[in-house]
Design an enzyme around this catalytic site. Structure first.
Site, PDB file in Angstrom:
ATOM      1  CB  THR A 125      -0.902   0.025   1.246  1.00 36.45           C
ATOM      2  OG1 THR A 125      -1.833  -1.042   1.159  1.00 36.45           O
ATOM      3  CG2 THR A 125      -1.649   1.340   1.366  1.00 36.45           C
ATOM      4  CB  ALA A 142      -8.790  -3.106   4.005  1.00 33.42           C
TER       5      ALA A 142
END
Length: 186
Positions: free
Chosen positions: A1, A49
């Site tokens: 990420t 997430a």
């Protein structure tokens, strides 16, 4: 990420990759890591997430309740957790909050496993007086560097521009498609 946001004379640029991993396994190439809280606030997430999406959804609800009660938009400072936005009182503002509760206001943040690669590009090319076009390109180029060098970043790049009129989405750019385009250009 890899997620990033930076302030410049034309507002704020937000750029994120879309790869999600589970250990060494690529779980998805299409995760939306920008949460559209309201027309003036965006949240960017890195880390777990599910926790991030829950928190950002809850935050969007709280922002709307504040707006209904107080008859004005919530400030970016009040809503902050790697949140950026634009209010008449604050102008363009970016805040970063980590899972330990550290809260910082700044002009530029990169978060995630690819942050060092993104910072490398940002630090060498960033100027306050960038044009909107150059700022968007810098955001895209910074995430591309992370996606190219960090195995846990990739997929595509989602790009946003935040101004006093609200945020504007500038598209989803496939890393594989733009890599060679940008390399030829440079």
């Amino acid at each position: 990420t890899t997620t990033l946001a930076f302030r410049f004379q034309g507002g704020i640029v937000v750029a994120v990759d879309s790869r999600a991993t589970a250990g060494n396994w690529v779980a998805s190439q299409t995760v939306n890591k920008v949460i559209r809280i309201n027309p003036f606030l965006l949240g960017a997430m890195a880390g777990g997430a599910a926790d991030c999406q829950y928190w950002e959804t809850w935050l969007g609800t709280q922002c709307r309740l504040h707006e209904l009660r107080e008859k004005e938009r919530i400030s970016v400072a009040a809503a902050s957790k790697m949140v950026c936005g634009y209010t008449p009182k604050e102008g363009p503002a970016i805040y970063y909050v980590d899972s330990d509760g550290t809260r910082m206001k700044g002009d530029m943040f990169c978060v995630g496993s690819g942050q060092t690669f993104a910072y490398g590009v940002l630090d060498s090319e960033y100027k306050w007086d960038l044009t909107v076009e150059d700022a968007l390109y810098l955001g895209k180029r910074s995430i591309l560097a992370a996606a190219h060098r960090d195995a846990f970043s990739g997929g595509s790049i989602n790009l946003y521009h935040v101004t006093e009129s609200g945020w504007v989405y500038h598209g989803n750019h496939n890393v594989g498609d733009i890599f060679y385009e940008i390399k030829e250009k440079e």
